[in-house]
Design an enzyme around this catalytic site. Structure first.
Site, PDB file in Angstrom:
ATOM      1  CG  ASP A   4     -12.621   6.296   0.551  1.00 39.56           C
ATOM      2  OD1 ASP A   4     -11.505   6.806   0.311  1.00 39.56           O
ATOM      3  OD2 ASP A   4     -12.761   5.158   1.034  1.00 39.56           O
ATOM      4  CG  HIS A  58      -8.506   4.974  -0.006  1.00 40.63           C
ATOM      5  ND1 HIS A  58      -9.710   4.823   0.650  1.00 40.63           N
ATOM      6  CD2 HIS A  58      -7.686   4.013   0.480  1.00 40.63           C
ATOM      7  CE1 HIS A  58      -9.625   3.817   1.511  1.00 40.63           C
ATOM      8  NE2 HIS A  58      -8.403   3.301   1.416  1.00 40.63           N
ATOM      9  CB  SER A 213      -9.211   0.314   2.475  1.00 37.49           C
ATOM     10  OG  SER A 213      -9.000   1.266   3.485  1.00 37.49           O
TER      11      SER A 213
END
Length: 217
Positions: A4, A58, A213
């Site tokens: 990520d 994220h 996600s």
């Protein structure tokens, strides 16, 4: 392995962070000969160094959903609260993913002992190199788990739809498919994907993480 934007050592993640047994921390030497210096808890395939620092946030959020430490008296518990977290930074600080980092990042994770890949990124573009990387991981006994995508479409998205990859759609707060979530015969499973509470890159928590996600980890 969380592939990520990176993973920061949040207090709720720190006890579960993977330690590379082949590296001696802070000595400025590539002890294990993998081409990266001091890749103690993972690696950055954008900057090509051993620090998977998360500027975007994220990746740290996804890591918290996957494996925030359970029963430690703070914060949250991840889905696998005793799993080790290998941070593999394959996205830019702005959140963009490119094959030049995606592919070597997946190979690094497989070669360094990861059993599961958590991949919260997606595209409708088919990449032969990315497909080969997924096949390599599967052949080594690794389970790639990937977000199905957030475009409310039924045709395959990648890398989720490659053979051997577990594709994850998102559920809404009512338990049905989230309106944004992709779906179709290529999707394997669905998990909660709206208003999730998880860790932030700054060391705090958010209650508003949403998308496939979030369902993926």
């Amino acid at each position: 392995a969380v592939l990520d934007t990176g993973v920061n050592p949040h207090p709720d993640l720190a006890a579960n962070l993977w330690q590379n047994p082949g590296e001696i921390p802070g000595n400025g030497i590539d002890d294990d000969g993998d081409g990266l210096v001091d890749d103690v808890r993972g690696a950055d395939f954008v900057a090509l160094d051993g620090d998977p620092n998360d500027v975007h946030g994220h990746g740290t959020a996804c890591a918290g959903l996957a494996a925030a430490r359970g029963d430690n008296g703070i914060g949250i518990s991840g889905a696998a609260p005793r799993a080790r977290i290998m941070g593999v930074k394959i996205a830019t600080d702005a959140g963009w993913f490119y094959d030049s980092a995606n592919v070597p990042g997946a190979l690094y994770a497989a070669d360094h002992g990861a059993r599961v890949l958590s991949m919260s990124y997606f595209s409708d573009r088919v990449s032969a190199a990315e497909g080969d990387a997924m096949a390599y991981c599967v052949a080594k006994g690794v389970l790639p788990v990937c977000a199905a995508g957030n475009d409310n479409r039924v045709y395959p998205y990648y890398p989720a739809a490659f053979p051997g990859v577990m594709s994850v759609a998102a559920l809404g707060t009512d338990g049905g498919k989230a309106g944004f979530s992709n779906t179709g015969s290529w999707v394997d499973v669905a998990a909660p994907g709206m208003s999730l509470t998880t860790t932030t890159a700054s060391g705090g928590y958010t209650t508003g993480f949403s998308g496939t996600s979030g369902a993926c980890p």
